[in-house]
Design a protein around this motif. Structure first.
Motif, PDB file in Angstrom:
ATOM      1  N   THR A 106       0.836  -1.192   0.000  1.00 32.15           N
ATOM      2  CA  THR A 106       0.000   0.000   0.000  1.00 32.15           C
ATOM      3  C   THR A 106       0.875   1.247   0.000  1.00 32.15           C
ATOM      4  OG1 THR A 106      -1.727  -1.148   1.254  1.00 32.15           O
ATOM      5  CG2 THR A 106      -1.800   1.258   1.221  1.00 32.15           C
ATOM      6  N   PRO A 107       0.775   2.102  -1.034  1.00 27.63           N
ATOM      7  CA  PRO A 107       1.616   3.305  -1.076  1.00 27.63           C
ATOM      8  C   PRO A 107       1.228   4.283   0.024  1.00 27.63           C
ATOM      9  CG  PRO A 107      -0.005   3.354  -2.831  1.00 27.63           C
ATOM     10  CD  PRO A 107      -0.103   1.988  -2.211  1.00 27.63           C
ATOM     11  N   PRO A 108       2.141   5.135   0.474  1.00 26.18           N
ATOM     12  CA  PRO A 108       1.827   6.120   1.506  1.00 26.18           C
ATOM     13  C   PRO A 108       0.878   7.180   0.970  1.00 26.18           C
ATOM     14  CG  PRO A 108       4.023   6.496   0.628  1.00 26.18           C
ATOM     15  CD  PRO A 108       3.556   5.200   0.049  1.00 26.18           C
ATOM     16  N   SER A 109       0.323   7.968   1.885  1.00 22.81           N
ATOM     17  CA  SER A 109      -0.658   8.995   1.501  1.00 22.81           C
ATOM     18  C   SER A 109      -0.063  10.055   0.588  1.00 22.81           C
ATOM     19  CB  SER A 109      -1.237   9.656   2.755  1.00 22.81           C
ATOM     20  OG  SER A 109      -0.195  10.221   3.549  1.00 22.81           O
ATOM     21  N   SER A 110       1.258  10.222   0.609  1.00 28.58           N
ATOM     22  CA  SER A 110       1.897  11.213  -0.272  1.00 28.58           C
ATOM     23  C   SER A 110       1.733  10.861  -1.744  1.00 28.58           C
ATOM     24  CB  SER A 110       3.386  11.327   0.073  1.00 28.58           C
ATOM     25  OG  SER A 110       4.040  10.079  -0.070  1.00 28.58           O
ATOM     26  N   CYS A 111       1.321   9.631  -2.023  1.00 25.22           N
ATOM     27  CA  CYS A 111       1.137   9.213  -3.417  1.00 25.22           C
ATOM     28  C   CYS A 111      -0.294   9.414  -3.912  1.00 25.22           C
ATOM     29  CB  CYS A 111       1.508   7.740  -3.568  1.00 25.22           C
ATOM     30  SG  CYS A 111       3.224   7.344  -3.208  1.00 25.22           S
ATOM     31  N   ASP A 112      -1.194   9.857  -3.026  1.00 24.59           N
ATOM     32  CA  ASP A 112      -2.617   9.902  -3.381  1.00 24.59           C
ATOM     33  C   ASP A 112      -2.928  10.854  -4.528  1.00 24.59           C
ATOM     34  OD1 ASP A 112      -3.075   8.061  -1.427  1.00 24.59           O
ATOM     35  OD2 ASP A 112      -3.870   9.484   0.047  1.00 24.59           O
ATOM     36  N   LYS A 113      -2.253  12.000  -4.573  1.00 21.89           N
ATOM     37  CA  LYS A 113      -2.640  13.031  -5.542  1.00 21.89           C
ATOM     38  C   LYS A 113      -1.592  13.284  -6.620  1.00 21.89           C
ATOM     39  CE  LYS A 113      -5.635  15.431  -2.242  1.00 21.89           C
ATOM     40  NZ  LYS A 113      -5.955  16.727  -1.566  1.00 21.89           N
ATOM     41  N   VAL A 114      -0.622  12.402  -6.750  1.00 19.33           N
ATOM     42  CA  VAL A 114       0.404  12.620  -7.784  1.00 19.33           C
ATOM     43  C   VAL A 114      -0.136  12.196  -9.142  1.00 19.33           C
ATOM     44  CG1 VAL A 114       2.308  12.325  -6.193  1.00 19.33           C
ATOM     45  CG2 VAL A 114       1.416  10.333  -7.393  1.00 19.33           C
ATOM     46  N   THR A 115       0.361  12.835 -10.187  1.00 18.65           N
ATOM     47  CA  THR A 115      -0.026  12.473 -11.544  1.00 18.65           C
ATOM     48  C   THR A 115       0.978  11.491 -12.122  1.00 18.65           C
ATOM     49  OG1 THR A 115       1.175  14.377 -12.425  1.00 18.65           O
ATOM     50  CG2 THR A 115      -1.156  14.678 -11.944  1.00 18.65           C
ATOM     51  N   THR A 116       0.545  10.718 -13.081  1.00 15.49           N
ATOM     52  CA  THR A 116       1.394   9.695 -13.680  1.00 15.49           C
ATOM     53  C   THR A 116       2.458  10.325 -14.571  1.00 15.49           C
ATOM     54  OG1 THR A 116      -0.411   8.092 -13.648  1.00 15.49           O
ATOM     55  CG2 THR A 116       1.446   7.620 -15.106  1.00 15.49           C
ATOM     56  N   ILE A 117       3.699   9.934 -14.367  1.00 12.35           N
ATOM     57  CA  ILE A 117       4.792  10.369 -15.226  1.00 12.35           C
ATOM     58  C   ILE A 117       4.914   9.395 -16.380  1.00 12.35           C
ATOM     59  CG2 ILE A 117       7.286  10.782 -15.348  1.00 12.35           C
ATOM     60  CD1 ILE A 117       7.226  11.334 -12.358  1.00 12.35           C
ATOM     61  N   LYS A 118       4.923   9.911 -17.594  1.00 13.05           N
ATOM     62  CA  LYS A 118       5.052   9.065 -18.772  1.00 13.05           C
ATOM     63  C   LYS A 118       6.529   8.980 -19.153  1.00 13.05           C
ATOM     64  CE  LYS A 118       0.623   8.326 -19.348  1.00 13.05           C
ATOM     65  NZ  LYS A 118       0.026   6.986 -19.203  1.00 13.05           N
TER      66      LYS A 118
END
Length: 253
Positions: free
Chosen positions: A214-226
């Motif tokens: 389970t990723p930490p909460s800091s990952c909740d709102k990041v956008t996907t890097i292509k």
């Protein structure tokens, strides 16, 4: 008529060719702790001098082939002749192959989100691997076997050596103890060599705590890097070693 059918099968190589079964595979689910060390040498073409260095890392991993999840937390330090200070890296990768998403979590808590782009393959020693040695582990009666095989051989050779113990509980299953990946780069007469070795400790079949994926909460709102080719290897131990070698090689170019 049967002879005619047989002739057709032989002409097209086989009617239903079966890929040879691997020598053995690691458990479908496991957790482990590794100490990785790497030696590097760069000899550039038409230039004076050369680069060299050493890197080491501790990596805690979890591999869940059933639910298609992997985890690897790496803390590494590199000493390179071309840099005045050591390079320290601290990051964790959580890969969810079913949903094609990877989270890369850094030591400061920041997070990147990337595509995976590949399926998760089982960790196996292929049928064409060569047996290098075989012997006993002390008085335990356990038999150690060391195999060597190649993933590709052209300008970019990739050679794997792995020492395993065959499982007592499940036929065709083995437990790794030590693994090395060597890569030699020969482009424009450059002579560059990486050798990366992992000592594998505390190898435990199964997953004790699934929250590790389970990723930490800091990952909740990041956008996907292509990133083109951002994930070219899976979460297997062998590919963690290859990724480690590639990353530290890129740091010194």
């Amino acid at each position: 008529m049967k002879l005619y059918i047989l002739f057709i099968c032989l002409t097209v190589a086989s009617c239903f060719s079966v890929k040879p079964a691997p020598i053995c595979c690691f458990p479908d689910q496991f957790e482990t702790f590794m100490f990785i060390s790497q030696g590097v040498v760069d000899v550039p073409s038409g230039k004076l001098g050369y680069g060299y260095g050493y890197a080491n890392a501790t990596v805690r991993t979890a591999f869940d082939g059933i639910n298609q999840l992997t985890y690897a937390h790496e803390h590494s330090m590199s000493f390179m002749s071309i840099y005045p200070v050591p390079i320290v890296l601290d990051s964790a990768n959580i890969l969810d192959y079913k949903n094609n998403v990877q989270w890369r979590v850094y030591g400061d808590g920041s997070c990147d989100k990337l595509d995976v782009g590949l399926p998760l393959y089982p960790e196996c020693i292929p049928a064409n691997a060569s047996l290098m040695s075989k012997g006993l582990l002390g008085k335990t009666g356990k038999v150690l076997q060391t195999f060597i095989f190649h993933n590709r051989i052209y300008l970019d050779p990739y050679e794997v050596t792995v020492t395993v113990i065959m499982s007592d509980d499940k036929e065709g299953e083995c437990i790794p103890l030590r693994m090395s990946v060597s890569q030699a780069y020969v482009f424009d007469s450059d002579k560059n060599v990486d050798i990366t070795v992992a000592d594998i400790f505390d190898f435990t079949p199964g997953i004790k705590d699934i929250s590790i994926f389970t990723p930490p909460s800091s990952c909740d709102k990041v956008t996907t890097i292509k990133e083109s080719g951002s994930i070219k290897n899976s979460g297997s131990i062998r590919d963690i070693l290859q990724k480690f070698a590639d990353m530290h090689r890129n740091n010194r170019e």
